[in-house]
Design an enzyme around this catalytic site. Sequence first.
Site, PDB file in Angstrom:
ATOM      1  N   CYS A  80       0.599 -62.463 -34.750  1.00  0.00           N
ATOM      2  CA  CYS A  80      -0.126 -62.370 -33.488  1.00  0.00           C
ATOM      3  C   CYS A  80      -0.790 -61.029 -33.280  1.00  0.00           C
ATOM      4  O   CYS A  80      -1.386 -60.787 -32.239  1.00  0.00           O
ATOM      5  CB  CYS A  80       0.813 -62.663 -32.306  1.00  0.00           C
ATOM      6  SG  CYS A  80       2.036 -61.373 -32.025  1.00  0.00           S
ATOM      7  N   GLY A  81      -0.689 -60.135 -34.231  1.00  0.00           N
ATOM      8  CA  GLY A  81      -1.375 -58.862 -34.097  1.00  0.00           C
ATOM      9  C   GLY A  81      -0.527 -57.772 -33.495  1.00  0.00           C
ATOM     10  O   GLY A  81      -0.973 -56.641 -33.364  1.00  0.00           O
TER      11      GLY A  81
END
Length: 276
Positions: free
Chosen positions: A115-116
């Site tokens: 998800c970063g």
Amino acid sequence: MGRVTERRRVVRIRSGGVGVRPDTLVAEEPLEIRLNGKPLAITMRTPGDDFALAVGFLVSEGVLASAGDVQAVTYCEGATEDGSNTYNVVNVQLAAGVPVPDITLERNVYTTSSCGLCGKASLDAVRTATRYPGIAADPVRVPVEVLSALPDRLRAAQKVFDRTGGLHAAGLFTAAGELLDLREDVGRHNAVDKIIGRAFQAGRLPLTGAVLLVSGRASFELVQKAVMAGIPVLAAVSAPSSLAVDLALESGMTLVGFLRGPDMNVYAGEERVVTA
């Protein structure tokens, strides 16, 4: 619905001899998970327990807390151009009043490894999103002899692995070593989601006092999923990652790695492992 195993032609070379025969392989197919009819994520999985996989995934992402949050889980008809049902698209319809999070196909969600987020941001995200923050206070204790026996018990219960040799497994045990549930899948994260999803469907979350054993390594994502389900003890037969250990320490979970017979490393929560 797709089968758990499929047959393929294989050329076998053994001690200089060559032969042709069919081989049994574990099936792998995509599963698209939709939330209220909107595409959310696609995972490659072994068909079976698809509804549990979908809701377990949503528990892991902090969307669902109890069985009452779900109105229905269904396969989507008309998933192809000719309108047929592939049984590879599942829709989870939330109950009225359950908030729909802002989740996109890029999975810009709370805590997944894709998800970063990274480092402390990931740890903070899990702490904020979990519905079951009481892991640190869970009083469960597990004798080292019980932990030592779990990998053999898991392996003995892996029926599909015996035929294919190509599956990961996740097993849910009591602190006394009783096997409560076992799921197999080509992806160990899917196997864990299936375990969590089945517990969710049975109204058994949080999984206080439980021990989760996974084949292979313990990644950040697997620890995250265990935290989101309220599981106090996670064991793996291989190594954890550094961020997985950080999350276990942050959440008060017991994390065991390299669990192989009487040998193991306890990376967090050693007070729960009874050695004498």
